[in-house]
Design an enzyme around this catalytic site. Structure first.
Site, PDB file in Angstrom:
ATOM      1  N   TYR A  85       1.328  -2.543 -14.162  1.00 26.04           N
ATOM      2  CA  TYR A  85       1.746  -1.539 -15.139  1.00 26.04           C
ATOM      3  C   TYR A  85       2.337  -2.211 -16.365  1.00 26.04           C
ATOM      4  O   TYR A  85       3.051  -3.186 -16.221  1.00 26.04           O
ATOM      5  CB  TYR A  85       2.802  -0.611 -14.531  1.00 26.04           C
ATOM      6  CG  TYR A  85       2.265   0.282 -13.465  1.00 26.04           C
ATOM      7  CD1 TYR A  85       1.462   1.373 -13.790  1.00 26.04           C
ATOM      8  CD2 TYR A  85       2.547   0.041 -12.135  1.00 26.04           C
ATOM      9  CE1 TYR A  85       0.970   2.207 -12.806  1.00 26.04           C
ATOM     10  CE2 TYR A  85       2.059   0.872 -11.140  1.00 26.04           C
ATOM     11  CZ  TYR A  85       1.266   1.950 -11.487  1.00 26.04           C
ATOM     12  OH  TYR A  85       0.769   2.765 -10.509  1.00 26.04           O
ATOM     13  N   HIS A 138      -0.997   0.149 -17.418  1.00 22.21           N
ATOM     14  CA  HIS A 138      -2.448  -0.004 -17.431  1.00 22.21           C
ATOM     15  C   HIS A 138      -3.091   1.253 -18.003  1.00 22.21           C
ATOM     16  O   HIS A 138      -2.420   2.256 -18.223  1.00 22.21           O
ATOM     17  CB  HIS A 138      -3.016  -0.381 -16.056  1.00 22.21           C
ATOM     18  CG  HIS A 138      -2.754   0.606 -14.975  1.00 22.21           C
ATOM     19  ND1 HIS A 138      -2.098   0.281 -13.818  1.00 22.21           N
ATOM     20  CD2 HIS A 138      -3.069   1.916 -14.850  1.00 22.21           C
ATOM     21  CE1 HIS A 138      -2.025   1.330 -13.029  1.00 22.21           C
ATOM     22  NE2 HIS A 138      -2.603   2.344 -13.643  1.00 22.21           N
ATOM     23  N   GLU A 181      -0.391   4.055 -18.965  1.00 19.86           N
ATOM     24  CA  GLU A 181       0.584   4.731 -18.106  1.00 19.86           C
ATOM     25  C   GLU A 181       1.566   3.717 -17.563  1.00 19.86           C
ATOM     26  O   GLU A 181       1.229   2.546 -17.366  1.00 19.86           O
ATOM     27  CB  GLU A 181      -0.098   5.478 -16.957  1.00 19.86           C
ATOM     28  CG  GLU A 181      -0.764   4.567 -15.942  1.00 19.86           C
ATOM     29  CD  GLU A 181      -1.319   5.308 -14.748  1.00 19.86           C
ATOM     30  OE1 GLU A 181      -0.646   5.303 -13.695  1.00 19.86           O
ATOM     31  OE2 GLU A 181      -2.431   5.850 -14.860  1.00 19.86           O
ATOM     32  N   ARG A 208       4.625   9.276 -13.902  1.00 21.62           N
ATOM     33  CA  ARG A 208       4.245   8.314 -14.940  1.00 21.62           C
ATOM     34  C   ARG A 208       4.554   8.875 -16.321  1.00 21.62           C
ATOM     35  O   ARG A 208       4.398  10.066 -16.575  1.00 21.62           O
ATOM     36  CB  ARG A 208       2.733   8.005 -14.915  1.00 21.62           C
ATOM     37  CG  ARG A 208       2.194   7.518 -13.586  1.00 21.62           C
ATOM     38  CD  ARG A 208       2.607   6.093 -13.282  1.00 21.62           C
ATOM     39  NE  ARG A 208       2.004   5.657 -12.040  1.00 21.62           N
ATOM     40  CZ  ARG A 208       2.533   5.856 -10.840  1.00 21.62           C
ATOM     41  NH1 ARG A 208       3.682   6.492 -10.714  1.00 21.62           N
ATOM     42  NH2 ARG A 208       1.932   5.425  -9.747  1.00 21.62           N
ATOM     43  N   HIS A 261       1.691  12.569  -9.549  1.00 23.69           N
ATOM     44  CA  HIS A 261       0.762  12.765  -8.435  1.00 23.69           C
ATOM     45  C   HIS A 261       1.233  13.915  -7.545  1.00 23.69           C
ATOM     46  O   HIS A 261       0.457  14.436  -6.755  1.00 23.69           O
ATOM     47  CB  HIS A 261       0.679  11.484  -7.581  1.00 23.69           C
ATOM     48  CG  HIS A 261      -0.049  10.352  -8.235  1.00 23.69           C
ATOM     49  ND1 HIS A 261      -1.350  10.434  -8.653  1.00 23.69           N
ATOM     50  CD2 HIS A 261       0.357   9.093  -8.532  1.00 23.69           C
ATOM     51  CE1 HIS A 261      -1.728   9.271  -9.168  1.00 23.69           C
ATOM     52  NE2 HIS A 261      -0.702   8.442  -9.117  1.00 23.69           N
ATOM     53  N   PHE A 316      -3.718  13.273 -11.221  1.00 25.48           N
ATOM     54  CA  PHE A 316      -2.438  13.633 -11.816  1.00 25.48           C
ATOM     55  C   PHE A 316      -2.449  15.093 -12.203  1.00 25.48           C
ATOM     56  O   PHE A 316      -3.513  15.673 -12.481  1.00 25.48           O
ATOM     57  CB  PHE A 316      -2.164  12.814 -13.086  1.00 25.48           C
ATOM     58  CG  PHE A 316      -1.777  11.388 -12.839  1.00 25.48           C
ATOM     59  CD1 PHE A 316      -0.551  11.063 -12.281  1.00 25.48           C
ATOM     60  CD2 PHE A 316      -2.635  10.354 -13.183  1.00 25.48           C
ATOM     61  CE1 PHE A 316      -0.194   9.748 -12.071  1.00 25.48           C
ATOM     62  CE2 PHE A 316      -2.279   9.034 -12.986  1.00 25.48           C
ATOM     63  CZ  PHE A 316      -1.053   8.725 -12.424  1.00 25.48           C
TER      64      PHE A 316
END
Length: 117
Positions: A49, A51, A69, A88, A103, A111
């Protein structure tokens, strides 16, 4: 007794991801860390991250992409590796806030949008 001009503004919830309430300072901290890493070409954690976030779900983002994110943690600490949790912050490659997504309540690795308070 405090006069109105002496009352310090308190932070309050701006978005919910599942049952977690995030303040603007939480969102800003995650976005700033993610964007800083993006600019430096660095990443955190085993999922690298920040990414790319492709928005396969066609969620409504506030700015145009391309997107990255970065985890925003329900512990309210800035992500430095380990379990990224479900939430995120999404930003574009200019560092502009696009959305909070989670999530939680989504199918598989999809998402859903977090909701404004």
């Amino acid at each position: 007794m405090a006069l109105p001009s002496e009352i310090v503004a308190r932070q309050s919830c701006v978005e919910y991801c599942g049952n977690t309430c995030y303040w603007q300072s939480d969102i800003d901290a995650a976005l700033n860390k993610g964007y800083s890493l993006y600019q430096e070409g660095e990443t955190e954690g085993s999922n690298d991250y920040p990414h790319a976030e492709e928005n396969y779900e066609n969620l409504p983002f506030a700015v145009s992409g391309p997107y990255q994110e970065f985890p925003i943690l329900n512990s309210f600490k800035v992500y430095t590796g380990g379990d990224p949790g479900a939430d995120r912050v999404v930003f574009n490659t200019d560092g502009e806030f696009a959305a909070l997504v989670t999530h939680t309540g989504a199918s598989g690795d999809d998402f859903v949008s977090c909701s404004q308070a």
